[in-house]
Design a protein around this motif. Structure first.
Motif, PDB file in Angstrom:
ATOM      1  N   GLN A  84       0.820  -1.214   0.000  1.00  0.00           N
ATOM      2  CA  GLN A  84       0.000   0.000   0.000  1.00  0.00           C
ATOM      3  C   GLN A  84       0.855   1.266   0.000  1.00  0.00           C
ATOM      4  O   GLN A  84       1.850   1.368   0.722  1.00  0.00           O
ATOM      5  N   VAL A  85       0.437   2.234  -0.812  1.00  0.00           N
ATOM      6  CA  VAL A  85       1.100   3.531  -0.845  1.00  0.00           C
ATOM      7  C   VAL A  85       0.389   4.467   0.122  1.00  0.00           C
ATOM      8  O   VAL A  85      -0.807   4.716  -0.011  1.00  0.00           O
ATOM      9  N   THR A  86       1.124   4.968   1.097  1.00  0.00           N
ATOM     10  CA  THR A  86       0.600   5.919   2.074  1.00  0.00           C
ATOM     11  C   THR A  86       1.427   7.200   2.001  1.00  0.00           C
ATOM     12  O   THR A  86       2.526   7.215   1.427  1.00  0.00           O
ATOM     13  N   PRO A  87       0.926   8.306   2.555  1.00  0.00           N
ATOM     14  CA  PRO A  87       1.657   9.576   2.458  1.00  0.00           C
ATOM     15  C   PRO A  87       3.085   9.527   2.987  1.00  0.00           C
ATOM     16  O   PRO A  87       3.958  10.243   2.502  1.00  0.00           O
ATOM     17  N   SER A  88       3.345   8.686   3.963  1.00  0.00           N
ATOM     18  CA  SER A  88       4.674   8.669   4.591  1.00  0.00           C
ATOM     19  C   SER A  88       5.600   7.588   4.042  1.00  0.00           C
ATOM     20  O   SER A  88       6.756   7.493   4.448  1.00  0.00           O
ATOM     21  N   VAL A  89       5.116   6.790   3.103  1.00  0.00           N
ATOM     22  CA  VAL A  89       5.912   5.656   2.656  1.00  0.00           C
ATOM     23  C   VAL A  89       7.050   6.097   1.734  1.00  0.00           C
ATOM     24  O   VAL A  89       6.923   7.065   0.975  1.00  0.00           O
ATOM     25  N   ASN A  90       8.177   5.389   1.819  1.00  0.00           N
ATOM     26  CA  ASN A  90       9.296   5.585   0.904  1.00  0.00           C
ATOM     27  C   ASN A  90       8.989   4.771  -0.362  1.00  0.00           C
ATOM     28  O   ASN A  90       9.080   3.544  -0.362  1.00  0.00           O
ATOM     29  N   LEU A  91       8.620   5.471  -1.433  1.00  0.00           N
ATOM     30  CA  LEU A  91       8.139   4.778  -2.626  1.00  0.00           C
ATOM     31  C   LEU A  91       9.199   3.875  -3.251  1.00  0.00           C
ATOM     32  O   LEU A  91       8.892   2.772  -3.705  1.00  0.00           O
ATOM     33  N   GLU A  92      10.441   4.319  -3.280  1.00  0.00           N
ATOM     34  CA  GLU A  92      11.493   3.522  -3.887  1.00  0.00           C
ATOM     35  C   GLU A  92      11.755   2.257  -3.079  1.00  0.00           C
ATOM     36  O   GLU A  92      11.893   1.154  -3.639  1.00  0.00           O
ATOM     37  N   ALA A  93      11.768   2.401  -1.762  1.00  0.00           N
ATOM     38  CA  ALA A  93      11.974   1.229  -0.906  1.00  0.00           C
ATOM     39  C   ALA A  93      10.802   0.256  -1.040  1.00  0.00           C
ATOM     40  O   ALA A  93      10.992  -0.973  -1.070  1.00  0.00           O
ATOM     41  N   LEU A  94       9.592   0.810  -1.133  1.00  0.00           N
ATOM     42  CA  LEU A  94       8.403  -0.031  -1.287  1.00  0.00           C
ATOM     43  C   LEU A  94       8.458  -0.789  -2.608  1.00  0.00           C
ATOM     44  O   LEU A  94       8.167  -1.995  -2.657  1.00  0.00           O
ATOM     45  N   ARG A  95       8.849  -0.101  -3.679  1.00  0.00           N
ATOM     46  CA  ARG A  95       8.934  -0.751  -4.983  1.00  0.00           C
ATOM     47  C   ARG A  95       9.973  -1.867  -4.984  1.00  0.00           C
ATOM     48  O   ARG A  95       9.735  -2.953  -5.521  1.00  0.00           O
ATOM     49  N   LEU A  96      11.118  -1.617  -4.368  1.00  0.00           N
ATOM     50  CA  LEU A  96      12.170  -2.633  -4.316  1.00  0.00           C
ATOM     51  C   LEU A  96      11.713  -3.859  -3.538  1.00  0.00           C
ATOM     52  O   LEU A  96      11.984  -5.008  -3.934  1.00  0.00           O
ATOM     53  N   GLN A  97      11.012  -3.630  -2.436  1.00  0.00           N
ATOM     54  CA  GLN A  97      10.491  -4.760  -1.665  1.00  0.00           C
ATOM     55  C   GLN A  97       9.476  -5.548  -2.484  1.00  0.00           C
ATOM     56  O   GLN A  97       9.495  -6.788  -2.506  1.00  0.00           O
ATOM     57  N   ALA A  98       8.581  -4.816  -3.165  1.00  0.00           N
ATOM     58  CA  ALA A  98       7.566  -5.482  -3.970  1.00  0.00           C
ATOM     59  C   ALA A  98       8.195  -6.289  -5.099  1.00  0.00           C
ATOM     60  O   ALA A  98       7.773  -7.415  -5.391  1.00  0.00           O
TER      61      ALA A  98
END
Length: 255
Positions: free
Chosen positions: A103-117
């Protein structure tokens, strides 16, 4: 600075009357102002043409019908639309799907989230039998509790960007790319897929004619409104892209 349309000031009462109609959208005040401007431009044109404008809705309706008409679609146009949009006329299509949501939330690190996904996707592709395990461990969706299962989905039950992908994935496979939606990043697996049945043209020809007729009217109204707005003297507000008459449907609502 007051807002004037063809030399007549737009009063606050008009805007206040219109404002409740736009509270659910972005920039409700600006939308209300633009709608009132378009209404005034249309009524001024109706009056210029000698129409009775005592009933504003009736006057606008008559103006659009008489001066912004569009041809009715013929059978050839309806058949082309039918042939180009088979999914739209297919009934009974459904899939059984699972997903893992990052999930994308206002505080999330998008690049880190993408790498994890991406990492979890690679593992799911290598070991699809562990998909439910990965969903329980990583998914931000309540479906994580049941291994990511979304159950049976029919068209129209999910957001369009997710639906387009999930109905294209071959049954029994994990989609090889992350799916981007307004909710975040998804890893998708389809367990079962039913293609549904294409309705015969004769059964939907009337509906197609109505859709194409409405599309043609919408285009004709927008073009007509653009001409009138460009010709009108409007001061005190910058319409910008709104001059394309996006609010015309609001002005003519119920006509």
């Amino acid at each position: 600075m007051p807002i004037t349309v063809n030399g007549v000031e737009l009063c606050d009462d008009e805007i206040e009357q219109e404002l409740p109609m736009h509270q659910d959208g972005d920039q409700p005040l600006h939308r209300a102002v633009v709608t009132r401007i378009l209404r005034r431009v249309l009524l001024d044109e109706a009056q210029r043409l000698g129409m009775d404008v005592s009933d504003e809705e009736l006057a606008i309706s008559r103006l659009l019908q008489e001066h912004a008409g569009s041809p009715e679609p013929d059978d050839a146009a309806c058949r082309r639309f039918y042939d180009a949009n088979p999914v739209r006329f297919t009934v009974g299509a459904c899939v059984e799907a699972d997903h893992i949501l990052f999930q994308v939330t206002p505080s999330v690190n998008l690049e880190a989230l993408r790498l994890q996904a991406e990492d979890v996707l690679a593992r799911a592709l290598q070991e699809p039998e562990r998909f439910a395990e990965f969903a329980r461990a990583y998914s931000n969706c309540p479906s994580a509790a049941v291994g990511g299962s979304l159950g049976q989905l029919s068209r129209g039950e999910t957001v369009p960007e997710f639906e387009r992908v999930v109905f294209s994935v071959p049954a029994g496979t994990v989609h090889p790319k992350l799916v981007h939606s307004r909710h975040g990043l998804h890893i998708v697996r389809v367990a079962r897929s039913e293609p549904g049945r294409l309705q015969p043209y004769e059964a939907v020809a009337g509906d197609i004619a109505q859709v194409l007729g409405a599309m043609a009217r919408d285009h004709a109204w927008r073009q007509y409104a653009k001409v009138l707005v460009a010709r009108a003297q409007i001061d005190g507000v910058d319409l910008g892209d709104d001059a394309e008459a996006d609010r015309l449907m609001g002005v003519a609502q119920g006509l």
